[in-house]
Scaffold this active site. Structure first.
Site, PDB file in Angstrom:
ATOM      1  N   LYS A 172       1.193  -1.099  -0.001  1.00 38.21           N
ATOM      2  CA  LYS A 172       0.226  -0.029   0.187  1.00 38.21           C
ATOM      3  C   LYS A 172       1.367   1.569  -0.263  1.00 38.21           C
ATOM      4  O   LYS A 172       2.081   1.476   0.421  1.00 38.21           O
ATOM      5  CB  LYS A 172      -0.973   0.158   0.906  1.00 38.21           C
ATOM      6  CG  LYS A 172      -1.904  -1.244   1.382  1.00 38.21           C
ATOM      7  CD  LYS A 172      -2.747  -0.985  -0.215  1.00 38.21           C
ATOM      8  CE  LYS A 172      -4.163  -2.638   0.134  1.00 38.21           C
ATOM      9  NZ  LYS A 172      -2.934  -4.225   0.207  1.00 38.21           N
TER      10      LYS A 172
HETATM   11  C1  LIG Z   1      -9.585  -4.098  -1.055  1.00 38.09           C
HETATM   12  C2  LIG Z   1      -8.726  -4.178  -0.474  1.00 38.09           C
HETATM   13  N1  LIG Z   1      -9.302  -5.317   1.408  1.00 38.09           N
HETATM   14  C3  LIG Z   1      -8.383  -5.790   1.682  1.00 38.09           C
HETATM   15  C4  LIG Z   1      -7.283  -5.950   1.756  1.00 38.09           C
HETATM   16  C5  LIG Z   1      -6.702  -6.666   3.056  1.00 38.09           C
HETATM   17  O1  LIG Z   1      -5.434  -5.628   3.636  1.00 38.09           O
HETATM   18  P1  LIG Z   1      -4.671  -6.067   5.032  1.00 38.09           P
HETATM   19  O2  LIG Z   1      -3.699  -7.560   4.017  1.00 38.09           O
HETATM   20  O3  LIG Z   1      -3.758  -5.075   5.738  1.00 38.09           O
HETATM   21  O4  LIG Z   1      -5.215  -7.420   5.574  1.00 38.09           O
HETATM   22  C6  LIG Z   1      -7.315  -5.430   0.934  1.00 38.09           C
HETATM   23  C7  LIG Z   1      -5.288  -5.768   0.581  1.00 38.09           C
HETATM   24  O5  LIG Z   1      -5.108  -5.590  -0.810  1.00 38.09           O
HETATM   25  C8  LIG Z   1      -7.369  -5.024   0.007  1.00 38.09           C
HETATM   26  O6  LIG Z   1      -7.165  -4.989  -1.109  1.00 38.09           O
END
Ligand SMILES: Cc1ncc(COP(=O)(O)O)c(C=O)c1O
Length: 381
Positions: free
Chosen positions: A185
């Site tokens: 990110k």
């Molecule tokens: C739309 C969306 N939601 C949730 C997540 C999950 O994020 P995390 O890896 O911080 O749990 C991602 C990760 O790429 C995502 O793109």
């Protein structure tokens, strides 16, 4: 296979991350909710205007907290896009609720409010909107639907830290918002995330859920003289080393966004000719939004050409992945979720989309990526 010369993502160190991690060690608290966690909360609240922000291990964890705060019960339904990451859906499935997948808008690739309206049933409890590629969904339309049907509105803002909708920050547009600080990110801490709370009545329960179902946060503030188990919960908070690292990134959040947005704009300008010739489509910036330079994607006319472009880039050592396998077509999506309607835009988008490298230290390599995309279409002629 060519050696990777330009990765899709490179986790970038932007400032004093190591300095702050060392200071966290010197301060002697490694568990969560110490000095650096408080600093990060303040930085996120100041930057977004959210009523409250709580660091979590991940956006996944923040979404699980949101599902708990929605009081989802077995058989309840939550409307969401199928074109998203698995965590959006897992969070509600873990509560026994049913994700109801609806189609996306072909321009923004965000959840289509008309499809949301059509999918509402007496079991609907919430809408989980995803801000795809960092561009906020049509939140006014979704808020209107949520209000009319007494639904919770949760933003999966995993990709959208720093983006705006009608001048307001992502993460402050629904009842709650979930950010990701995963290393792919904009702002990173390896794994990491935050839940933002935009209704004062949700904050105390969110603190309890995050602290294993105890009122430890109140105890730490001296508001109760002992803490105990008062509600459902789990351990959703990160330790101080993660928070210290994140603090080092948040100090440079404006620079990170500006640099990534400049890269996004450069791709947009340099690939405009290919769109004008009908060879691909660039991202559409939805009305009333500003992005955060999280992602640059391309849509090719069909899957064969998308796959051929990915292969051509890979042959030059450039990694350009695609995503998502639509959740309604995934094995767990079929077991735990349902679709309200066919999802033709989701299916087509998943087959035709690829993402180009975009990260803080990409530098002049962006021009090598742009040249490789142009060469692909020149050779195909
Ligand atoms: C739309 C969306 N939601 C949730 C997540 C999950 O994020 P995390 O890896 O911080 O749990 C991602 C990760 O790429 C995502 O793109």
């Amino acid at each position: 296979m060519a050696e990777t010369k330009i990765p899709f993502n490179r986790p970038s160190f932007v400032g004093r991350e190591l300095h702050w991690v060392t200071e966290a060690i010197n301060r002697g608290q490694l568990s969560g909710d110490g000095h650096f966690t408080r600093l990060c909360h303040q930085q996120i609240e100041a930057a977004t205007g959210a009523g409250a922000a709580l660091l979590t291990h991940s956006c996944t964890a923040a979404l699980e907290m949101a599902a708990l705060l929605c009081d989802l019960a077995p058989g309840d339904e939550v409307i969401m896009p199928s074109f998203t990451f698995v965590s959006t859906a897992n969070a509600v499935v873990l509560r026994g609720a049913v994700p109801v997948f609806v189609d996306i808008d072909p321009r923004s690739l965000n959840i289509d409010p008309a499809r949301v309206s059509a999918a509402i049933t007496p079991r609907t409890r919430a809408i989980f909107a995803v801000h795809y590629a960092g561009f906020p969904a049509d939140m006014d339309a979704l808020a209107e639907i949520a209000r009319a049907h007494d639904l919770m509105l949760v933003e999966d803002a995993a990709q959208a830290y720093g983006s705006t909708y009608k001048g307001r920050q992502a993460g402050t547009l629904g009842d709650m918002g979930a950010f990701s600080f995963h290393e792919t990110k904009n702002i990173i801490s390896g794994e990491g995330g935050a839940l933002t709370l935009n209704r004062p009545d949700l904050v105390e329960r969110a603190e309890i859920i995050r602290e294993k179902g105890t009122n430890r946060s109140r105890f730490l503030r001296g508001q109760v003289d002992k803490y105990t188990w008062v509600d459902l919960g789990s351990s959703f908070l990160p330790g101080e080393l993660i928070a210290a690292f994140l603090h080092g990134q948040l100090e440079f959040q404006d620079e990170i966004r500006q640099r990534r947005c400049a890269q996004f704009d450069h791709y947009m300008a340099a690939l405009a000719d290919l769109e004008a010739r009908g060879q691909l489509r660039r991202p559409v910036i939805p009305e009333h939004t500003t992005g955060n330079g999280h992602m640059f994607y391309l849509l090719l006319p069909d899957q064969a050409r998308r796959d051929a472009l990915i292969a051509a880039l890979r042959a030059r050592g450039i990694i350009a992945p695609f995503h998502y396998v639509p959740l309604h077509s995934a094995p767990a999506g079929q077991t735990y979720g349902r679709t309200a309607d066919p999802l033709p835009v989701t299916d087509r988008t998943s087959a035709c989309l690829l993402r180009l490298p975009l990260f803080y230290t990409l530098g002049d390599d962006i021009d090598a990526v742009i040249a490789a995309v142009h060469d692909f279409f020149a050779e195909a002629r």
